[in-house]
Enzyme design. Structure first.
Site, mmCIF file in Angstrom:
data_model
loop_
_atom_site.group_PDB
_atom_site.id
_atom_site.type_symbol
_atom_site.label_atom_id
_atom_site.label_comp_id
_atom_site.label_asym_id
_atom_site.label_seq_id
_atom_site.Cartn_x
_atom_site.Cartn_y
_atom_site.Cartn_z
ATOM 1 N N ASP A 118 12.106 -37.396 22.685
ATOM 2 C CA ASP A 118 12.673 -38.732 22.537
ATOM 3 C C ASP A 118 14.140 -38.651 22.964
ATOM 4 O O ASP A 118 14.802 -37.636 22.732
ATOM 5 C CB ASP A 118 12.585 -39.214 21.088
ATOM 6 C CG ASP A 118 11.161 -39.523 20.648
ATOM 7 O OD1 ASP A 118 10.337 -39.874 21.515
ATOM 8 O OD2 ASP A 118 10.880 -39.426 19.438
ATOM 9 N N ASP A 132 6.740 -44.437 24.090
ATOM 10 C CA ASP A 132 6.765 -45.217 22.850
ATOM 11 C C ASP A 132 6.921 -46.706 23.141
ATOM 12 O O ASP A 132 6.239 -47.546 22.550
ATOM 13 C CB ASP A 132 7.926 -44.758 21.954
ATOM 14 C CG ASP A 132 7.804 -43.311 21.505
ATOM 15 O OD1 ASP A 132 6.679 -42.785 21.456
ATOM 16 O OD2 ASP A 132 8.856 -42.712 21.204
#
Length: 171
Positions: A118, A132
């Site tokens: 991330d 995501d």
């Protein structure tokens, strides 16, 4: 059939997700965010063993199996699609699920336990990635389609008005 559209969208999002993760890993250092717009928008490299919001961090193997089941389910549904909007939504979910599944399978600490990369942080929101975003936006689109009666087969269900329901009950 809309399977081709679904697969093209999934492939583009998967490619974008993989590319941005490679760049993030190569250029960012964990714990050293790069601020773009004050504290509101920044790049911040995080290795996430869990699901959204770092939930279920000890269940990485289960999240891997869930992602694999989503991929299989979307492909099965995709073979019968006739709705362009459903193909777009499912393509987004598929591309995102594949992006995070690849991390879970091939990144450290090992297969079925890999941590997802991330790197995007917006405001107070937890750090996330392209996969995501694709999953969330695709899921929102699918919910909207369902709420407004758009079916995967291209038909639209119409809700009867209150007057029609009243008339049927009095007849």
């Amino acid at each position: 059939m809309r399977l081709r559209t679904l697969l093209i969208i999934a492939a583009v999002l998967l490619g974008l997700d993989l590319l941005t993760k490679v760049v993030a890993v190569a250029t960012l250092t964990p714990g050293e965010p790069v601020y773009l717009i004050g504290d509101w928008l920044r790049f911040s490299l995080v290795r996430n063993p869990g699901a959204a919001f770092s939930m279920a961090t000890s269940m990485t193997w289960l999240l891997t199996l869930v992602a694999a089941a989503v991929v299989i389910g979307v492909i099965r549904i995709g073979r019968t699609l006739r709705s362009l909007w459903w193909a777009i939504g499912l393509g987004m979910v598929l591309g995102g699920a594949l992006g995070n599944l690849i991390d879970r399978l091939f990144r450290a600490p090992g297969p079925l336990q890999g941590h997802v990369v991330d790197y995007l942080a917006v405001g107070w929101w937890p750090v996330f990635n392209v996969a995501d975003s694709a999953i969330v936006c695709g899921a929102i689109l699918l919910v909207v389609l369902t709420v407004f009666g758009f079916e995967p087969d291209g038909t639209r269900t119409h809700r009867q008005s209150a007057e029609e329901n009243t008339e049927e009950k009095t007849v």
